[in-house]
Design an enzyme around this catalytic site. Sequence first.
Site, PDB file in Angstrom:
ATOM      1  N   ASP A 171       0.811  -1.214   0.000  1.00 23.39           N
ATOM      2  CA  ASP A 171       0.000   0.000   0.000  1.00 23.39           C
ATOM      3  C   ASP A 171       0.851   1.275   0.000  1.00 23.39           C
ATOM      4  O   ASP A 171       0.489   2.273  -0.626  1.00 23.39           O
ATOM      5  CB  ASP A 171      -0.925   0.011   1.214  1.00 23.39           C
ATOM      6  N   ASP A 196      -5.039  11.018   4.014  1.00 21.48           N
ATOM      7  CA  ASP A 196      -5.533  11.903   5.055  1.00 21.48           C
ATOM      8  C   ASP A 196      -4.547  13.032   5.312  1.00 21.48           C
ATOM      9  O   ASP A 196      -3.384  12.969   4.930  1.00 21.48           O
ATOM     10  CB  ASP A 196      -5.788  11.139   6.361  1.00 21.48           C
TER      11      ASP A 196
END
Length: 267
Positions: A56, A127
């Site tokens: 990821d 984020d």
Amino acid sequence: MTDVHPPVWPHAGAPRRLCFVSAPNEQACRTRDDLVARYGQFAPPDADAVICLGGDGFMLETLHSMLGEPTPVYGINCGSVGFLMNPALPDDLPAHLARTQAATLHPLRMCSVDRAGVETTALALNDVFLFRQTRQAAKIEIAVDDRVRMPELICDGVLLSTPAGSTAYNLSAHGPIVPLSANLLPLTPISAFRPRRWRGALLPSTARVTLTILESEKRPVAAVADFTEVRDVVRVEIAEDRTLHATLLFDADQSLSERILAEQFTV
């Protein structure tokens, strides 16, 4: 908003020109070399799709490099977690890619000002979060669309997540998982002390969030947007940037929407 749709290929419904990129681990590099030998290698601007081999973290780096580009990215897990990756290498990669689903991701744009008055702009596909730099708890004022909603949050920090990033740090901080189509951004406190019962808010994707650091010299705070960290911030503005996007490909039965939905039933 995050759009989910079938990919559009330029060559009669299937990609032919592929670019392979890999994380610097043995499995990923070996897989890249095998695929290049089989399918050839094209530069990203000339490729129909970028094939990302890793985990990821490397996928997030690859997506950042493709922001604003039309070329979609397909991930094959050669790392550990692999939430953004597809699980296995298919036998016929071009034919397999033709049957994938595409998710169009829009980043958050962070604009921060530090105590010296230096302005920093950065993008985040996961984020943007603020976190205390010392033993002192942070004190943060929260405004949404220029209206103060919380005069003082005493906490370790606070984060604003994209829907795609809502299963990452946001989930670890006990924030809600947000479906891709929800047009919502979760705003989540990190270890809130006062108000003790505040669990955060779900904001429309059009919201502009302004975080002002109170007592910034006594209680210094850092701001982080994916890979960019800024120390000693005094003010941070965050909003979704709809002018930029990255396109992520998933197997038809392993779509990002399905993964986010399934994650809500994981115990």
